[in-house]
Design an enzyme around this catalytic site. Sequence first.
Site, PDB file in Angstrom:
ATOM      1  CB  SER A  48      -0.883   0.002   1.254  1.00  0.00           C
ATOM      2  OG  SER A  48      -1.527   1.258   1.439  1.00  0.00           O
TER       3      SER A  48
ATOM      4  CE1 TYR B 156      -3.853  -1.995   5.398  1.00  0.00           C
ATOM      5  CE2 TYR B 156      -3.121   0.209   4.790  1.00  0.00           C
ATOM      6  CZ  TYR B 156      -3.638  -1.027   4.437  1.00  0.00           C
ATOM      7  OH  TYR B 156      -3.928  -1.293   3.120  1.00  0.00           O
TER       8      TYR B 156
END
Length: 271
Positions: free
Chosen positions: A138, A151
């Site tokens: 990501s 995350y």
Amino acid sequence: MSAKRVFITGGASGLGRALANCFADAGYWVCIGDVDDGRGAEALAELQAKTTAHYCHCDVTQESALQAVADWLLSEWGGVDVVVNNAGVASAGGITEFPLSDWEWIMDINVLGVVRGCKVFAKLMQAQGSGHLVNVASLAGLISPPNMASYCATKAAVVAISEVLTLELDPDNIAVSVVCPSFFRTNLAESVRASDADSQAAAQRLVNKAKLGADEIASRVFASIEKGEFYILPHPEGRNIWRLKRWLPFTHFRALMLKQARRMMSKHDVR
């Protein structure tokens, strides 16, 4: 065998399913793995209308599940050309509020799930003399917005693992790519574990109000995979902010990120 073969974890929905359709449209034989058998059946029917396809129940927290897929691919299709370690979950919350049990949960899926996939399929690719590992990280693995430490840490780990493997596996004729998209419309918000209601709502807004959907991102990612690119950043704005992080002094970049973070967390201006 003339057709190329691909296996995609988390292939029953979201980016995984969109990528599966891109590969199918290009003539690949497509195997998808997922833990949601209902969505898996739907995705499989969609793929079988286009190409040879197969669905496997596959939990990336279990190395044995990934090994079973590798064994099936070797037995039934003679191997695999591309493996996309795509399965992942999301999290949000401040460092003092987010529980350690949820850190362990997301690390097991987002980091160790990728490690297990690379470990199992690198061995198969070494034996067959070629292959391509694609790890989905990501933009959060390259830049670090607040209230997303868990995350961001998992996605930064995926980037680091991929950077190591592109060197480690080069002598084995195994290519490696790492995908770093920004927010896009997908069902990832379903998996979010957040420390509080505000963090949960903010994460869902960022996904749901994104300009691009999974199909658009998948087409860009697929084109980059076919070109053999290592860093795949499908959002132009993501590439720009990554360049700024690399070029600017950290104090300047920090000020920029603080300003952007205030916009991202605003209930009235999420883009």
